[in-house]
Scaffold this active site. Structure first.
Site, mmCIF file in Angstrom:
data_model
loop_
_atom_site.group_PDB
_atom_site.id
_atom_site.type_symbol
_atom_site.label_atom_id
_atom_site.label_comp_id
_atom_site.label_asym_id
_atom_site.label_seq_id
_atom_site.Cartn_x
_atom_site.Cartn_y
_atom_site.Cartn_z
ATOM 1 N N SER A 11 0.870 -1.270 0.006
ATOM 2 C CA SER A 11 -0.020 -0.032 -0.093
ATOM 3 C C SER A 11 0.839 1.212 -0.013
ATOM 4 C CB SER A 11 -1.001 0.116 1.127
ATOM 5 O OG SER A 11 -1.442 1.297 1.651
ATOM 6 N N TYR B 130 -1.315 -0.484 10.842
ATOM 7 C CA TYR B 130 -1.612 -1.264 9.582
ATOM 8 C C TYR B 130 -0.251 -0.953 8.523
ATOM 9 C CZ TYR B 130 -3.598 -1.552 4.834
ATOM 10 O OH TYR B 130 -3.676 -1.947 3.493
ATOM 11 N N LYS C 260 2.412 -3.600 6.841
ATOM 12 C CA LYS C 260 2.645 -3.762 5.555
ATOM 13 C C LYS C 260 4.239 -3.492 5.125
ATOM 14 C CE LYS C 260 -1.405 -4.368 3.442
ATOM 15 N NZ LYS C 260 -1.673 -5.652 3.076
HETATM 16 N N1 LIG Z 1 -8.732 -1.455 -0.549
HETATM 17 C C1 LIG Z 1 -7.716 -0.693 -0.279
HETATM 18 O O1 LIG Z 1 -8.198 0.517 -0.112
HETATM 19 C C2 LIG Z 1 -6.465 -1.228 -0.079
HETATM 20 C C3 LIG Z 1 -5.335 -0.353 -0.436
HETATM 21 C C4 LIG Z 1 -3.982 -0.697 -0.267
HETATM 22 C C5 LIG Z 1 -3.841 -2.067 0.068
HETATM 23 N N2 LIG Z 1 -4.930 -2.866 0.341
HETATM 24 C C6 LIG Z 1 -4.551 -4.277 0.555
HETATM 25 O O2 LIG Z 1 -4.947 -5.120 -0.426
HETATM 26 C C7 LIG Z 1 -5.563 -6.323 0.035
HETATM 27 C C8 LIG Z 1 -6.881 -6.670 -0.213
HETATM 28 O O3 LIG Z 1 -7.660 -5.638 0.198
HETATM 29 P P1 LIG Z 1 -9.350 -5.507 -0.075
HETATM 30 O O4 LIG Z 1 -9.646 -4.195 -0.160
HETATM 31 O O5 LIG Z 1 -9.703 -6.349 -1.098
HETATM 32 O O6 LIG Z 1 -9.749 -5.977 1.283
HETATM 33 P P2 LIG Z 1 -10.788 -7.164 1.689
HETATM 34 O O7 LIG Z 1 -11.095 -7.171 3.061
HETATM 35 O O8 LIG Z 1 -12.056 -6.830 0.866
HETATM 36 O O9 LIG Z 1 -10.141 -8.628 1.106
HETATM 37 C C9 LIG Z 1 -9.511 -9.418 2.069
HETATM 38 C C10 LIG Z 1 -10.064 -10.712 1.884
HETATM 39 O O10 LIG Z 1 -9.240 -11.618 2.695
HETATM 40 C C11 LIG Z 1 -9.862 -12.507 3.660
HETATM 41 N N3 LIG Z 1 -9.074 -12.782 4.894
HETATM 42 C C12 LIG Z 1 -8.737 -12.077 5.807
HETATM 43 N N4 LIG Z 1 -8.062 -12.685 6.771
HETATM 44 C C13 LIG Z 1 -7.792 -14.053 6.035
HETATM 45 C C14 LIG Z 1 -7.053 -15.048 6.438
HETATM 46 N N5 LIG Z 1 -6.350 -15.116 7.606
HETATM 47 N N6 LIG Z 1 -7.043 -16.022 5.592
HETATM 48 C C15 LIG Z 1 -7.624 -15.946 4.626
HETATM 49 N N7 LIG Z 1 -8.274 -15.139 4.290
HETATM 50 C C16 LIG Z 1 -8.420 -13.941 4.873
HETATM 51 C C17 LIG Z 1 -10.978 -11.800 3.845
HETATM 52 O O11 LIG Z 1 -12.251 -12.512 3.953
HETATM 53 C C18 LIG Z 1 -11.533 -10.847 2.649
HETATM 54 O O12 LIG Z 1 -12.301 -11.472 1.912
HETATM 55 C C19 LIG Z 1 -5.135 -6.089 1.567
HETATM 56 O O13 LIG Z 1 -4.060 -6.773 1.849
HETATM 57 C C20 LIG Z 1 -5.185 -4.559 1.838
HETATM 58 O O14 LIG Z 1 -4.380 -4.479 3.119
HETATM 59 C C21 LIG Z 1 -6.347 -2.446 0.399
#
Ligand SMILES: NC(=O)c1ccc[n+]([C@@H]2O[C@H](COP(=O)([O-])OP(=O)(O)OC[C@H]3O[C@@H](n4cnc5c(N)ncnc54)[C@H](O)[C@@H]3O)[C@@H](O)[C@H]2O)c1
Length: 337
Positions: free
Chosen positions: A124, A148, A152
């Site tokens: 991120s 958070y 990362k």
């Molecule tokens: N959405 C954003 O704004 C954003 C920005 C930068 C980085 N990210 C990163 O991208 C990744 C995905 O983000 P997202 O927005 O799709 O989030 P999200 O919460 O929609 O998706 C994450 C998924 O991981 C699953 N999960 C959580 N813990 C788990 C575990 N221990 N084992 C298996 N599954 C598990 C959750 O059920 C969910 O379906 C994350 O790592 C997040 O930190 C997201």
């Protein structure tokens, strides 16, 4: 390629699933549904005509993940699974270190054991902290200011060390800026539980009448209109960025790459564009700044373009249109449609 998507039922994972299918790959989804719904898999089935290959498993269960990697003959992993709310991280640091750092350690053990050593990691822009210059390129110093972000950055450090220690590893760190929008079908999208932390889901929930008005946190930043500026990127462009990044896995090493558009839009830009494109009104009030919010943050995305040929194609109007289409079609998200 056969590609394991940890957290593949989540917001970004489910969109990446579709991009991978379009590009001829075979995605295999692992998820706990901690922050997603089994309905996502039904929607993916409808959209692709094929039932997604799915395993309900926790990435922290190294033996189970190793078994899945072997059984599904996975060539690579895209690791989305984890927690992502900055505020929740501050109040539950152990949960965040356990899920984001501990979960990745266990996943890496499973990958090491099975010889699957190609990984794309969801990092991120949070790893850059308060920007020292703009636009932010990948050489910008790393400095985090919340739990958070710490998780990362710790995972990034771990992956750099791992790939330096073992030439068989190939790792891409994708530093996402601000993903918004939804698939144009309106079948999948972002559905935060509780009050949204991010701007676009907040805007769509105000538009649909679930929230009364939007709070704009501060109009006295040093930006064009005084409100915070961010690099919003359509989630489908972001998803395509993962497909492009796969080509970097042919070579050993660890590469960090920004996924952003390179353009900064203010909160008021978002409100105005959303209202114009969708012909709805977004009532808002200006409130105090939130602690820790920076004035502006946007990417220099040129490394992704030069290394992989990827660049974002969709503009703010499409982001606002598709976010609204998804929200209107699923006013209560997946749970109660
Ligand atoms: N959405 C954003 O704004 C954003 C920005 C930068 C980085 N990210 C990163 O991208 C990744 C995905 O983000 P997202 O927005 O799709 O989030 P999200 O919460 O929609 O998706 C994450 C998924 O991981 C699953 N999960 C959580 N813990 C788990 C575990 N221990 N084992 C298996 N599954 C598990 C959750 O059920 C969910 O379906 C994350 O790592 C997040 O930190 C997201």
């Amino acid at each position: 390629m056969n590609i394991l998507l940890t957290g593949g039922a989540g917001y970004i994972g489910s969109h990446t699933f579709l991009s991978l299918i379009d590009a001829g790959h075979k995605p295999i989804v692992v998820d706990t549904f901690d922050n997603s719904s089994p309905q996502v898999l039904d929607r993916l089935h409808t959209l692709t005509g094929e039932k997604p290959v799915f395993h309900q498993a926790d990435v922290r269960d190294s033996d189970r993940i190793a078994d899945i990697l072997t059984r599904e003959k996975c060539d690579a992993v895209v690791h989305f699974a984890g927690r992502k709310a900055v505020g929740e991280g501050q109040s539950k640091p152990l949960l965040y270190f356990d899920q984001n750092v501990g979960g990745t350690v266990q996943l890496l053990h499973a990958m090491n054991r099975t010889g699957c050593k190609k990984l794309i990691f969801s990092s991120s822009a949070v790893v850059y902290g308060n920007p020292e210059y703009l636009p932010i390129d990948e050489e910008h110093p790393l400095s985090t200011c919340n739990v958070y972000g710490d998780t990362k950055r710790t995972v990034e450090d771990m992956l750099r060390a791992l790939s330096a220690s073992d030439q068989e590893w190939s790792v891409v760190l994708l530093r996402y800026f601000n993903p918004v929008g939804a698939h144009k079908s309106g079948e999948i999208g972002e559905f935060p539980r509780g009050i949204p932390n991010n701007l676009m889901p907040y805007v769509t929930q105000v538009a649909v009448g679930q929230l009364e008005k939007l709070s704009v946190f501060g109009n006295d930043f040093d930006t064009r209109d005084g409100t915070g500026v961010r690099d919003y990127i359509h989630v489908c462009d972001l998803a395509d960025g993962h497909v492009s990044a796969l080509k970097l896995l042919d070579e050993a090493g660890c590469t960090a790459m920004n996924l952003g558009t390179g353009k900064g839009y203010s909160v008021l830009d978002i409100i105005t564009t959303f209202e114009t494109v969708n012909d709805v009104r977004i009532p808002y009030q200006i409130t105090a700044r939130r602690p820790g919010d920076v004035a502006a943050c946007y990417a220099n995305p040129s490394r992704a373009r030069s290394l992989t040929g990827w660049q974002a194609k969709l503009g703010l109007a499409e982001m606002c249109r598709d976010a609204w289409h998804w929200q209107r079609k699923n006013p209560k998200g997946f749970a109660e449609t």
